[in-house]
Design an enzyme around this catalytic site. Structure first.
Site, mmCIF file in Angstrom:
data_model
loop_
_atom_site.group_PDB
_atom_site.id
_atom_site.type_symbol
_atom_site.label_atom_id
_atom_site.label_comp_id
_atom_site.label_asym_id
_atom_site.label_seq_id
_atom_site.Cartn_x
_atom_site.Cartn_y
_atom_site.Cartn_z
ATOM 1 N N ASN A 57 0.836 -1.201 0.000
ATOM 2 C CA ASN A 57 0.000 0.000 0.000
ATOM 3 C C ASN A 57 0.875 1.258 0.000
ATOM 4 O O ASN A 57 1.961 1.292 0.589
ATOM 5 C CB ASN A 57 -1.015 0.010 1.143
ATOM 6 N N GLU A 111 0.227 5.179 0.753
ATOM 7 C CA GLU A 111 -0.748 6.150 1.243
ATOM 8 C C GLU A 111 -0.410 7.561 0.771
ATOM 9 O O GLU A 111 0.687 7.822 0.262
ATOM 10 C CB GLU A 111 -0.810 6.082 2.773
ATOM 11 N N CYS A 134 -4.036 0.691 -2.581
ATOM 12 C CA CYS A 134 -3.841 -0.553 -1.833
ATOM 13 C C CYS A 134 -2.743 -1.410 -2.465
ATOM 14 O O CYS A 134 -2.382 -1.246 -3.626
ATOM 15 C CB CYS A 134 -5.123 -1.360 -1.805
ATOM 16 N N GLU A 193 -2.852 -4.525 -3.415
ATOM 17 C CA GLU A 193 -3.290 -5.338 -4.549
ATOM 18 C C GLU A 193 -3.251 -4.519 -5.843
ATOM 19 O O GLU A 193 -2.902 -5.031 -6.911
ATOM 20 C CB GLU A 193 -4.721 -5.850 -4.329
ATOM 21 N N CYS A 204 -10.124 -5.071 -0.229
ATOM 22 C CA CYS A 204 -11.262 -4.155 -0.159
ATOM 23 C C CYS A 204 -12.077 -4.283 -1.453
ATOM 24 O O CYS A 204 -11.672 -4.947 -2.414
ATOM 25 C CB CYS A 204 -10.784 -2.722 0.060
ATOM 26 N N CYS A 227 -10.276 -3.211 -4.708
ATOM 27 C CA CYS A 227 -9.263 -4.176 -5.153
ATOM 28 C C CYS A 227 -9.917 -5.435 -5.704
ATOM 29 O O CYS A 227 -9.403 -6.044 -6.649
ATOM 30 C CB CYS A 227 -8.317 -4.513 -4.012
#
Ligand SMILES: [Zn+2]
Length: 137
Positions: free
Chosen positions: A44, A46, A55, A57, A95, A98
């Site tokens: 990830n 940010e 993210c 993925e 999530c 993703c």
């Protein structure tokens, strides 16, 4: 030889240690197993705006596209398995965003860590049933 589920989780865990997660303190790593046996990892990343955070993925999926062997533009790689590890939570499921991105590449299954750390394999259709994808257009 194809990587085992445990090896994929190890690769995802290693990628999580590269995470840029100064706001959430929630490092996540992903490892995508491709049809040709290659493994592509991501973590990830940010952002101070929060909403632009990406993210693990999805960084792995972007890397998969950049690093793929030459092929026709628009050719869709196939993700055989996607392993996801959150260093502070197990299991760490992808999530919704993703799941949609993994579905774009016909992901077969997702591997997460169970509460004991053992690999848990989940069929992708179980994570995102009735998905909207390339075949929906
Ligand atoms: Zn996500």
């Amino acid at each position: 030889m194809t990587a085992s589920d445990a090896e994929l989780l190890d690769r995802a865990r290693a990628a999580a240690h590269s995470a840029y997660a100064p706001y959430s303190g929630f490092p996540v790593g992903a490892a995508l197993l491709l049809e040709d046996g290659r493994i592509v990892t991501g973590c990830n990343v940010e952002n101070a705006s929060y909403g632009l955070t990406i993210c693990a993925e999805r960084t792995a999926a972007g890397r998969m596209i950049v690093e793929r062997e030459s092929g026709p533009p628009g050719e869709r790689p196939h993700i055989v398995a996607a392993a996801v590890v959150g260093l502070k939570a197990a299991p760490c499921h992808p999530c919704g965003a993703c799941r949609q991105v993994l579905g774009e590449f016909s992901c077969d299954r997702v591997i997460v860590e169970g509460s004991s750390g053992d690999p848990v394999s989940i069929a992708f259709t179980e994570l995102l049933p009735h998905a909207f994808g390339p075949d929906s257009l």
